[in-house]
Enzyme design. Structure first.
Site, PDB file in Angstrom:
ATOM      1  N   GLY A 247       1.381  -1.108   0.350  1.00 25.70           N
ATOM      2  CA  GLY A 247      -0.077  -0.092   0.040  1.00 25.70           C
ATOM      3  C   GLY A 247       0.833   1.612  -0.195  1.00 25.70           C
TER       4      GLY A 247
ATOM      5  N   ASP B 210      -8.427  12.297  12.605  1.00 21.87           N
ATOM      6  CA  ASP B 210      -8.755  12.574  11.193  1.00 21.87           C
ATOM      7  C   ASP B 210      -9.240  10.490  11.157  1.00 21.87           C
ATOM      8  OD1 ASP B 210      -6.365  10.830   7.747  1.00 21.87           O
ATOM      9  OD2 ASP B 210      -8.763  12.556   8.101  1.00 21.87           O
TER      10      ASP B 210
END
Length: 837
Positions: free
Chosen positions: A506, A624
């Site tokens: 990723g 977040d």
């Protein structure tokens, strides 16, 4: 009719043939008794199929080794067989027909003709009718796409024959008949990609400039395929080539009008949705009305260009921009006029415009427009030449931030251009002054940093000191050093096979993530700080400080770090099930989350948040929270990750005002996104958004509904008011606990209240979720419920820096459509330094 009768006679004498062939002839039809055509190389297979929950039968094409849920092409999509038996055949005159056993009248035909015809399934997946006399192809399935684009197919035009290759959606997942949406190339002027619902344009990519569409990244090859765009005097089309023959990847226009890229994962024997076309509010066609300009990077995304004013000022004050803008000074041919340059614009959409391909100079283009009273704007492209817009409002303009788009010159009265000279002079003076001050500050700051690094450097690595935003530091913020196991670079390089691309799992804004196996045999995830990262050493230190001091089963566990010269790496526990968003928003994985899993994930996230807000030795505001930052272990337990943007609160602090807004639109609370005020209630708002996303299986940003333009919060609120809350729950969930579902929806709505004081604390949230019969307050209208936002890939950020990559990186077919996307992300890292609405 004679040819049909002959065909029926032939069926009697030649009822069967080998199913391994790739060709049928008039004497060898394809029968609906599990007979199929198989292409050379055994990649593609064609035969009769039937969708679940439907009695209709169709002739379709699929990949032989990957048949599950991916029909690539359907012949008789709008004329199905109504019984279980049928035939696909070629008549003696070269007409491809589909019949049932009860009639000699075709229910579908190609309306083609040929001598000595044969129908062959090629190794490319193209079904072609050959004329045996001339050897030519007289008909091919590639000329009649359905909803799916495969390698070698075209999306665009043959300008000489007026052949238009376009995608059209299915009517529903179980009904391949022609649906509401089409996706096509508009060949006029500079080509662009259009999505229509019926006859109305819903989205356009922006013009092709030879490198990219609109403001999107340049179209370039990637590890899986090579995108190709052809634009010349005879053809304009997009296609792509697969880099490896064994790779299966397609692009599909789904029944909801969304473009998705799928890739076959052979090891798991399933199709994985690796990319979904995400749109922002400026992608909604004509969002800011005639002559209005859209910019997603502004608080109020619609504005009038210089020289224009809102046509209906009162509507604009209410954020209703549909009326658009009008010239401040009305133009007429007798008045003095000039042109204002607007750089980085998506050129306007128009039906009345002219392309002068022989004009290659900007002054010549300007002269043509100046001499024509009806000409309202011009632009010059090295691809098409001079483009002129006439007698109409300029529609669907978007302003990009320094990347992409083209220069647009709009005609306006000379009086509107006069102040520009003084403004330029003043701007130059201000710019020079600011740059001088900044250079001085950079020099001083560089010297201070150098001194600190010289004094603090140690041979075995650095001790991590808290370095939260200087503008936001408080006296009671943690000040002691943090000790954390240090891994040497050699160990990490060996564990990742020298950071081999095959071990990369990723990439986020922090940098790439690799799977590693330590000498002890333990699997870990290595997160490497990239030099080009939107985050930096500040976020690196922040994450180390916070996670090293936090221990909870619903928080990701940091095992250590590696510091070697300029290298910065974090070593985490490896979580095999990756992030929550892969299971929620990927239709091929959605069925893996049953009701109990979803409920347990909601409760687990709530417990992790309660620990951060109240029970840990620090008081942490995450800032977040989103589905991509929730990781799942091998038992599907949720773990909150990515603390690079988190903040430590003092014991007596209730809220803080910041100048540096960070986070992800769609999850940010109103008071934080607008005023920069954050508190534990900011995280509560983000949690509420996630609860509704987990229940509905849809993103808040990018949510679409045929009956309204609300986002997911607005949709949930609408259903709640109409006493239909259970309709929010994902249709893939079959074992819903009704009382728990209604309770979760009510809790989610309470968490996304507009006013912070009306949102519950996480301790109250957990009590509501854990109690069988809690007495819950009735929710009020959510914050940010009316705006329609088309999500993206999430963008975590701050206002201060230019936009960089987000959770995943893509190249796009429509600009946002064709670029490779990493298949998995170990952590949903916050990635950008700019909030992306």
């Amino acid at each position: 009719m004679t040819s049909i009768k002959l065909f029926v006679v032939l069926l009697i004498f030649f009822p069967n043939y080998s199913s391994a062939t790739d060709t049928i002839t008039p004497s060898q039809p394809l029968l609906d008794d599990n007979q199929t055509l198989i292409s050379a190389g055994e990649v593609f297979q064609l035969g009769f199929f039937q969708q679940p929950n439907s009695e209709n039968r169709f002739v379709g094409l699929w990949y032989k080794k990957a048949p599950q849920g991916m029909i690539l092409w359907v012949a008789n999509r709008d004329k199905p067989l109504k019984d279980e038996s049928g035939r696909l055949a070629v008549t003696q005159t070269g007409n491809i027909v589909i019949l049932n056993n009860q009639s000699t009248t075709p229910i579908w035909s190609s309306n083609s003709s040929a001598t000595k015809p044969s129908l062959q399934l090629l190794s490319t997946g193209n079904l072609v009718l050959k004329d045996g006399g001339s050897g030519k192809l007289v008909w091919e399935s590639f000329d009649h796409p359905c909803d799916t684009l495969i390698s070698g197919m075209k999306l665009g035009w043959n300008l000489e024959t007026r052949q238009n290759w376009f995608l059209s959606s299915w009517n529903s997942p179980d009904d391949p008949s022609t649906g509401n949406y089409t996706y096509e190339v508009d060949p006029r002027g500079l080509p662009q990609l259009l999505q229509r619902k019926g006859t109305e344009v819903e989205y356009r990519s922006g013009p092709w400039d030879g490198v990219r569409f609109g403001g999107d990244p340049p179209m370039s090859p990637n590890a899986i395929y090579k995108p190709i765009f052809v634009f010349n005097t005879s053809h304009v089309y997009y296609t792509y080539e697969i880099n490896e023959a064994s790779t299966l990847t397609t692009f599909r226009l789904n029944p909801s009008g969304i473009i998705e890229q799928f890739r076959w994962i052979n090891e798991r024997q399933e199709w994985l949705s690796v990319y979904t076309l995400q749109k922002d509010r400026c992608d909604s066609f004509g969002h800011c009305g005639p002559n209005g300009v859209c910019n997603v990077n502004l608080d109020l995304i619609c504005h009038c260009p210089t020289g224009y004013v809102p046509k209906a000022p009162r509507d604009w004050e209410k954020f209703d921009w549909g009326s658009g803008c009008v010239p401040k000074t009305k133009l007429n041919c007798s008045s003095d006029m000039g042109f204002k340059k607007f750089p980085h614009f998506k050129l306007p959409y128009g039906l009345k415009f002219l392309v002068q391909r022989t004009v290659v100079g900007i002054e010549d283009c300007k002269d043509i427009c100046s001499r024509n009273c009806s000409c309202m704007a011009y632009a010059l492209s090295g691809v098409s030449g001079c483009m002129l817009w006439f007698d109409e409002d300029l529609l669907d303009m978007t302003e990009y931030n320094n990347v992409g788009g083209q220069d647009l010159y709009i005609k306006m009265a000379a009086s509107e251009l006069a102040p520009e000279k003084d403004g330029k002079r003043t701007g130059i003076i201000i710019s020079v002054s600011v740059i001088s001050v900044l250079l001085l500050l950079i020099i001083i700051g560089g010297y201070i940093i150098w001194k600190r690094m010289t004094n603090s450097h140690k041979s075995q690595g650095e001790r991590m000191l808290p370095n939260i935003d200087h503008e936001e530091q408080h006296s009671d913020v943690l000040t002691e050093d943090v000790e954390l196991p240090l891994f040497d670079l050699e160990t990490i390089m060996s564990a990742t096979d020298n950071l081999s691309p095959t071990n990369k799992i990723g990439e986020g804004g922090f940098g790439p993530v690799y799977k590693a196996v330590l000498p002890t045999g333990e699997e870990v995830a290595v997160k490497r700080l990239s030099k080009d990262s939107g985050q930096g050493v500040m976020e690196f230190k922040n994450e180390v400080i916070l996670i090293a001091k936090l221990q909870h089963r619903n928080l990701v566990r940091l095992l250590g770090c590696c510091i070697h010269r300029e290298e910065r790496m974090l070593i985490y526990e490896y979580l095999p099930n990756k992030s929550l968003n892969l299971y929620l928003f990927d239709q091929t994985k959605g069925t893996a989350l049953n009701w109990q899993m979803r409920f347990d994930i909601i409760v687990g996230i709530a417990r992790g948040l309660l620990y951060l807000h109240r029970d840990s030795r620090l008081r942490i505001i995450h800032r977040d929270l989103k589905a991509s930052n929730i990781l799942l272990d091998n038992e599907m337990n949720p773990k909150i990750s990515d603390f690079g943007l988190a903040r430590i609160f003092g014991g007596d602090q209730n809220e803080v005002n910041t100048k540096r807004v960070v986070g992800t639109y769609g999850y940010m609370s109103p008071e934080y996104a607008i005023d920069g005020i954050f508190s534990v209630k900011s995280d509560v708002f983000s949690f509420g958004v996630m609860v509704l996303e987990i229940l509905g299986g849809k993103k808040n940003r990018g949510f679409n509904h045929p009956d309204h333009d609300l986002n997911l919060l607005g949709h949930a609120w609408k259903l709640w008011n109409e006493h239909r809350p259970l309709e929010l729950v994902d249709v893939l969930v079959k074992d819903v606990n009704v009382s728990e579902a209604v309770r979760c929806i009510q809790v989610g709505l309470l968490c996304v209240q507009k006013r912070p004081e009306e949102r519950p604390l996480m301790s109250a949230v957990l009590f509501m979720l854990d109690s069988e019969n809690p007495s819950l307050p009735q929710p009020k209208q959510p914050g940010f419920y009316v705006e329609r936002v088309s999500s993206e890939v999430d963008s975590s950020s701050s206002w201060n820096q230019p936009y960089t990559s987000t959770d995943i990186t893509v190249t796009r077919l429509q600009g946002r459509f064709l670029q490779e996307t990493p298949l998995m992300v170990v952590e949903g890292f916050c990635a950008s330094s700019e909030v992306k609405p």
